[in-house]
Design a protein around this motif. Structure first.
Motif, PDB file in Angstrom:
ATOM      1  N   SER A  12       0.821  -1.203   0.000  1.00  0.00           N
ATOM      2  CA  SER A  12       0.000   0.000   0.000  1.00  0.00           C
ATOM      3  C   SER A  12       0.862   1.263   0.000  1.00  0.00           C
ATOM      4  O   SER A  12       0.603   2.203  -0.750  1.00  0.00           O
ATOM      5  N   SER A  13       1.889   1.290   0.832  1.00  0.00           N
ATOM      6  CA  SER A  13       2.754   2.476   0.882  1.00  0.00           C
ATOM      7  C   SER A  13       3.559   2.619  -0.411  1.00  0.00           C
ATOM      8  O   SER A  13       3.842   3.742  -0.831  1.00  0.00           O
ATOM      9  N   GLN A  14       3.895   1.509  -1.060  1.00  0.00           N
ATOM     10  CA  GLN A  14       4.581   1.582  -2.360  1.00  0.00           C
ATOM     11  C   GLN A  14       3.680   2.255  -3.389  1.00  0.00           C
ATOM     12  O   GLN A  14       4.131   3.117  -4.153  1.00  0.00           O
ATOM     13  N   LYS A  15       2.408   1.857  -3.415  1.00  0.00           N
ATOM     14  CA  LYS A  15       1.462   2.440  -4.368  1.00  0.00           C
ATOM     15  C   LYS A  15       1.284   3.940  -4.108  1.00  0.00           C
ATOM     16  O   LYS A  15       1.249   4.733  -5.052  1.00  0.00           O
ATOM     17  N   ILE A  16       1.188   4.323  -2.839  1.00  0.00           N
ATOM     18  CA  ILE A  16       1.033   5.741  -2.487  1.00  0.00           C
ATOM     19  C   ILE A  16       2.234   6.538  -2.964  1.00  0.00           C
ATOM     20  O   ILE A  16       2.099   7.612  -3.548  1.00  0.00           O
ATOM     21  N   ARG A  17       3.435   6.006  -2.719  1.00  0.00           N
ATOM     22  CA  ARG A  17       4.657   6.699  -3.147  1.00  0.00           C
ATOM     23  C   ARG A  17       4.741   6.800  -4.671  1.00  0.00           C
ATOM     24  O   ARG A  17       5.035   7.864  -5.226  1.00  0.00           O
ATOM     25  N   LEU A  22       4.287   9.946  -9.577  1.00  0.00           N
ATOM     26  CA  LEU A  22       3.706  10.071 -10.913  1.00  0.00           C
ATOM     27  C   LEU A  22       3.005  11.408 -11.096  1.00  0.00           C
ATOM     28  O   LEU A  22       3.058  11.988 -12.183  1.00  0.00           O
ATOM     29  N   ILE A  23       2.368  11.918 -10.057  1.00  0.00           N
ATOM     30  CA  ILE A  23       1.699  13.220 -10.160  1.00  0.00           C
ATOM     31  C   ILE A  23       2.690  14.280 -10.632  1.00  0.00           C
ATOM     32  O   ILE A  23       2.404  15.046 -11.559  1.00  0.00           O
ATOM     33  N   GLU A  50      -3.686  -3.059 -10.732  1.00  0.00           N
ATOM     34  CA  GLU A  50      -3.165  -2.254  -9.622  1.00  0.00           C
ATOM     35  C   GLU A  50      -2.480  -0.996 -10.151  1.00  0.00           C
ATOM     36  O   GLU A  50      -2.634   0.087  -9.584  1.00  0.00           O
ATOM     37  N   ILE A  51      -1.736  -1.141 -11.226  1.00  0.00           N
ATOM     38  CA  ILE A  51      -1.055   0.024 -11.810  1.00  0.00           C
ATOM     39  C   ILE A  51      -2.085   1.018 -12.326  1.00  0.00           C
ATOM     40  O   ILE A  51      -1.990   2.225 -12.070  1.00  0.00           O
ATOM     41  N   TYR A  52      -3.089   0.506 -13.033  1.00  0.00           N
ATOM     42  CA  TYR A  52      -4.122   1.404 -13.556  1.00  0.00           C
ATOM     43  C   TYR A  52      -4.906   2.075 -12.431  1.00  0.00           C
ATOM     44  O   TYR A  52      -5.076   3.288 -12.425  1.00  0.00           O
ATOM     45  N   ALA A  53      -5.405   1.280 -11.490  1.00  0.00           N
ATOM     46  CA  ALA A  53      -6.318   1.806 -10.472  1.00  0.00           C
ATOM     47  C   ALA A  53      -5.610   2.535  -9.343  1.00  0.00           C
ATOM     48  O   ALA A  53      -6.088   3.574  -8.886  1.00  0.00           O
ATOM     49  N   SER A  59      -3.474   9.095  -9.355  1.00  0.00           N
ATOM     50  CA  SER A  59      -2.729  10.313  -9.724  1.00  0.00           C
ATOM     51  C   SER A  59      -3.612  11.284 -10.488  1.00  0.00           C
ATOM     52  O   SER A  59      -3.635  12.490 -10.201  1.00  0.00           O
ATOM     53  N   LEU A  60      -4.360  10.768 -11.458  1.00  0.00           N
ATOM     54  CA  LEU A  60      -5.224  11.640 -12.254  1.00  0.00           C
ATOM     55  C   LEU A  60      -6.367  12.231 -11.432  1.00  0.00           C
ATOM     56  O   LEU A  60      -6.755  13.382 -11.646  1.00  0.00           O
ATOM     57  N   ASN A  61      -6.902  11.461 -10.492  1.00  0.00           N
ATOM     58  CA  ASN A  61      -7.947  12.010  -9.619  1.00  0.00           C
ATOM     59  C   ASN A  61      -7.409  13.166  -8.792  1.00  0.00           C
ATOM     60  O   ASN A  61      -8.081  14.189  -8.623  1.00  0.00           O
TER      61      ASN A  61
END
Length: 191
Positions: A12-17, A22-23, A50-53, A59-61
């Motif tokens: 989860s923390s990897q995805k957040i980072r 990416l932003i 997971e990469i898409y969502a 990032s886009l949201n």
């Protein structure tokens, strides 16, 4: 020296980072760094969904929220979106695909809908899953979508809209599609 698993960052923390990184890259239009983040996502064993969502969509949201708050211009938002569209293709290209399953989908945005991100992303997930996909893109007139459905007899039609004002054409398309000879399953994909 080996690092113990307790010192490893959580998934989860990897995805957040990765999303936060990416932003910055999307707002700068930095395709090289954006591609590196996608590559790192694969190295971290994240799945395409997971990469898409959890990376691209999150990032886009956040970028959309920044635009709504007036923190960035529409030009910045458009640059980020166009860069993200290329990343959606990149994820699909780098992902292993299942064998063709014999199923066909037609994916389109309703007439007047120019936000294609959700439809394109969903198309790529179907392709990875072995579907043959006819991605028609933005603003497909209802009557043309019905004609195309008659010609191609897809197993599924995915009709995308992002706003309530474009839902009426969806209802029309849904009703007209059921008048075709093919046994079509129509779905509404809300971005």
């Amino acid at each position: 020296m080996l690092i113990s698993s307790s010192n490893q960052p959580s998934r989860s923390s990897q995805k957040i980072r990765l999303s936060a990184d990416l932003i910055e890259c999307l707002l700068a239009g930095d395709m090289n760094k954006s591609q590196s983040i996608i590559q790192e996502s694969f190295i971290q064993k994240l799945t395409p969904i997971e990469i898409y969502a959890s990376i691209i969509a999150v990032s886009l949201n956040k970028i959309g929220d920044m635009w709504h708050e007036g923190a960035i211009s529409i030009a910045h938002e458009h640059l980020a979106s166009e860069t993200a569209m290329k990343l959606i293709d990149l994820v699909a290209e780098k992902s292993p695909h299942l064998s063709p399953n014999g199923l066909t989908a037609v994916v389109a945005c309703v007439e007047g809908e120019y936000h294609t991100m959700g439809a394109k992303l969903f198309s790529k997930l179907l392709e990875i899953d072995g579907w043959s996909v006819h991605y028609l893109g933005p603003s497909t007139p209802s009557k043309d979508l019905v004609i195309y459905a008659k010609e191609t007899s897809p197993d599924v039609m995915v009709i995308s809209t992002s706003t309530k004002k474009t839902i009426d054409p969806v209802s029309y398309t849904h009703l007209r599609a059921h008048e075709t000879e093919a046994d079509l399953v129509c779905r509404l994909l809300l971005e």
